[in-house]
Design a protein around this motif. Sequence first.
Motif, PDB file in Angstrom:
ATOM      1  N   LEU A   1       0.831  -1.271  -0.024  1.00  0.00           N
ATOM      2  CA  LEU A   1       0.106   0.055   0.158  1.00  0.00           C
ATOM      3  C   LEU A   1       0.821   1.314  -0.051  1.00  0.00           C
ATOM      4  CD1 LEU A   1      -2.556  -1.089   2.433  1.00  0.00           C
ATOM      5  CD2 LEU A   1      -2.994  -0.710   0.015  1.00  0.00           C
ATOM      6  N   THR A   2       1.662   1.131   0.832  1.00  0.00           N
ATOM      7  CA  THR A   2       2.743   2.287   0.842  1.00  0.00           C
ATOM      8  C   THR A   2       3.597   2.759  -0.615  1.00  0.00           C
ATOM      9  OG1 THR A   2       3.269   1.944   3.081  1.00  0.00           O
ATOM     10  CG2 THR A   2       5.054   3.246   1.953  1.00  0.00           C
ATOM     11  N   GLY A   3       4.086   1.431  -1.342  1.00  0.00           N
ATOM     12  CA  GLY A   3       4.528   1.573  -2.355  1.00  0.00           C
ATOM     13  C   GLY A   3       3.612   2.423  -3.552  1.00  0.00           C
ATOM     14  N   THR A   4       2.343   2.008  -3.620  1.00  0.00           N
ATOM     15  CA  THR A   4       1.353   2.205  -4.522  1.00  0.00           C
ATOM     16  C   THR A   4       1.122   3.788  -4.151  1.00  0.00           C
ATOM     17  OG1 THR A   4       0.113   0.274  -4.688  1.00  0.00           O
ATOM     18  CG2 THR A   4      -0.977   2.162  -5.253  1.00  0.00           C
ATOM     19  N   MET A   5       0.689   4.143  -2.809  1.00  0.00           N
ATOM     20  CA  MET A   5       0.556   5.619  -2.612  1.00  0.00           C
ATOM     21  C   MET A   5       1.824   6.629  -2.771  1.00  0.00           C
ATOM     22  SD  MET A   5      -0.384   7.117   1.099  1.00  0.00           S
ATOM     23  CE  MET A   5       1.149   6.743   1.952  1.00  0.00           C
ATOM     24  N   VAL A   6       2.998   6.302  -2.556  1.00  0.00           N
ATOM     25  CA  VAL A   6       4.069   7.177  -2.709  1.00  0.00           C
ATOM     26  C   VAL A   6       4.427   7.025  -4.412  1.00  0.00           C
ATOM     27  CG1 VAL A   6       6.566   7.006  -2.547  1.00  0.00           C
ATOM     28  CG2 VAL A   6       5.245   6.602  -0.583  1.00  0.00           C
ATOM     29  N   TYR A   7       4.234   5.893  -5.220  1.00  0.00           N
ATOM     30  CA  TYR A   7       4.564   5.906  -6.496  1.00  0.00           C
ATOM     31  C   TYR A   7       3.529   6.940  -7.281  1.00  0.00           C
ATOM     32  CZ  TYR A   7       5.003   3.755 -11.221  1.00  0.00           C
ATOM     33  OH  TYR A   7       5.071   3.564 -12.693  1.00  0.00           O
ATOM     34  N   SER A   8       2.139   6.739  -6.786  1.00  0.00           N
ATOM     35  CA  SER A   8       1.267   7.446  -7.318  1.00  0.00           C
ATOM     36  C   SER A   8       1.286   9.088  -7.231  1.00  0.00           C
ATOM     37  CB  SER A   8      -0.233   6.982  -6.772  1.00  0.00           C
ATOM     38  OG  SER A   8      -0.432   5.755  -7.256  1.00  0.00           O
ATOM     39  N   ILE A   9       1.754   9.531  -5.932  1.00  0.00           N
ATOM     40  CA  ILE A   9       1.911  10.744  -5.695  1.00  0.00           C
ATOM     41  C   ILE A   9       3.005  11.312  -6.450  1.00  0.00           C
ATOM     42  CG2 ILE A   9       2.826  12.388  -3.767  1.00  0.00           C
ATOM     43  CD1 ILE A   9       1.076  10.665  -1.731  1.00  0.00           C
ATOM     44  N   THR A  10       4.297  10.618  -6.526  1.00  0.00           N
ATOM     45  CA  THR A  10       5.366  11.086  -7.037  1.00  0.00           C
ATOM     46  C   THR A  10       5.035  11.464  -8.673  1.00  0.00           C
ATOM     47  OG1 THR A  10       6.890   9.740  -5.544  1.00  0.00           O
ATOM     48  CG2 THR A  10       7.815  10.659  -7.589  1.00  0.00           C
ATOM     49  N   ASN A  11       4.316  10.471  -9.221  1.00  0.00           N
ATOM     50  CA  ASN A  11       3.832  10.453 -10.697  1.00  0.00           C
ATOM     51  C   ASN A  11       2.526  11.386 -11.007  1.00  0.00           C
ATOM     52  OD1 ASN A  11       5.733   8.533 -12.412  1.00  0.00           O
ATOM     53  ND2 ASN A  11       5.123   7.701 -10.466  1.00  0.00           N
ATOM     54  N   ASN A  12       2.103  12.029  -9.902  1.00  0.00           N
ATOM     55  CA  ASN A  12       1.101  12.950  -9.974  1.00  0.00           C
ATOM     56  C   ASN A  12      -0.187  12.260 -10.668  1.00  0.00           C
ATOM     57  OD1 ASN A  12       2.218  15.500  -9.024  1.00  0.00           O
ATOM     58  ND2 ASN A  12       3.445  15.426 -10.681  1.00  0.00           N
ATOM     59  N   PHE A  13      -0.550  11.178 -10.026  1.00  0.00           N
ATOM     60  CA  PHE A  13      -1.719  10.257 -10.662  1.00  0.00           C
ATOM     61  C   PHE A  13      -2.947  10.957 -10.249  1.00  0.00           C
ATOM     62  CE2 PHE A  13       0.762   6.511 -11.461  1.00  0.00           C
ATOM     63  CZ  PHE A  13       1.091   6.615 -12.684  1.00  0.00           C
ATOM     64  N   PRO A  14      -4.119  11.045 -10.795  1.00  0.00           N
ATOM     65  CA  PRO A  14      -5.278  11.565 -10.023  1.00  0.00           C
ATOM     66  C   PRO A  14      -5.589  10.751  -8.764  1.00  0.00           C
ATOM     67  CG  PRO A  14      -5.842  10.531 -12.195  1.00  0.00           C
ATOM     68  CD  PRO A  14      -4.481  10.547 -11.942  1.00  0.00           C
ATOM     69  N   PHE A  15      -5.988  11.574  -7.634  1.00  0.00           N
ATOM     70  CA  PHE A  15      -6.372  11.074  -6.472  1.00  0.00           C
ATOM     71  C   PHE A  15      -7.590   9.665  -6.472  1.00  0.00           C
ATOM     72  CE2 PHE A  15      -8.588  10.884  -1.983  1.00  0.00           C
ATOM     73  CZ  PHE A  15      -7.674  10.696  -1.386  1.00  0.00           C
ATOM     74  N   SER A  16      -8.300   9.868  -7.575  1.00  0.00           N
ATOM     75  CA  SER A  16      -9.266   8.929  -7.822  1.00  0.00           C
ATOM     76  C   SER A  16      -8.780   7.663  -8.051  1.00  0.00           C
ATOM     77  CB  SER A  16     -10.386   9.323  -8.873  1.00  0.00           C
ATOM     78  OG  SER A  16      -9.928   9.642 -10.189  1.00  0.00           O
ATOM     79  N   SER A  17      -7.613   7.577  -8.438  1.00  0.00           N
ATOM     80  CA  SER A  17      -6.890   6.363  -8.922  1.00  0.00           C
ATOM     81  C   SER A  17      -6.146   5.501  -8.118  1.00  0.00           C
ATOM     82  CB  SER A  17      -5.938   6.558 -10.240  1.00  0.00           C
ATOM     83  OG  SER A  17      -4.845   7.345 -10.019  1.00  0.00           O
TER      84      SER A  17
END
Length: 247
Positions: free
Chosen positions: A86-102
């Motif tokens: 979960l931590t990996g997914t969250m940090v990776y998504s924030i770093t890549n500026n993915f939309p919060f809904s994803s």
Amino acid sequence: MAAEADGLLKRVLVPIFLPEECYDQLLVQWDLLHVPCLKILLSKGLGLAIVAGSLLVKLPQVFKILRAKSAEGLSLQSVMLELVALTGTMVYSITNNFPFSSWGEALFLMLQTITICFLIMHYRGQTVKGVAFLACYALVLLVLLSPLTPLVVITLLQASNVPAVVVGKLLQAATNYHNGHTGQLSAITVFLLFGGSLARIFTSIQETGDLLMAGIFVISSLCNGLIAAQVLFYWNAKPPHKKKKEE
């Protein structure tokens, strides 16, 4: 009045659910069969529903542990590996500026998962160790989200989710098999995680186009499906009552 209502609807839908061009396509031109925009609307709506649902996904598990004052049947290693994923997914998504809904559910599931980690340690008589674990985790998270951590490290952390998810779920499955029951494992939580991971395959492809994220959700769905199958198989199995030692 009609113009005001249209303006209000547009402010609600754009850009949370639809880009402006899709709003015009669907609700101005009334092209309700415009497939690309319908896919965006479905993905956004489903993604936000998953995020909203994630606020409650693991609460049944937390309450079940608190009510029983026991974490019997739960694998600490499995829960920790899930926390890593979960931590990996969250940090990776924030770093890549993915939309919060994803990815937003990863944040709420992470908070609930770390609570479960602490409760397992607490009910095993390791409260001090649990507090130290919380402090260390918070420090690691701050470092990962800081500019100090290079992108390649974040990507490797996300890639490590595959073995983390597989090993974590297999450890829980092995614990269930060894015990012959699922202990304090919450059936509601298990089935919600299974359904959420299935839905995330579609939304991750639609909203991010990131095959790494989509692949992880495919693996996660298979593993969550295994645990869900065990919950059904052991549905009527009860933990054996501990017999008091005769004096």
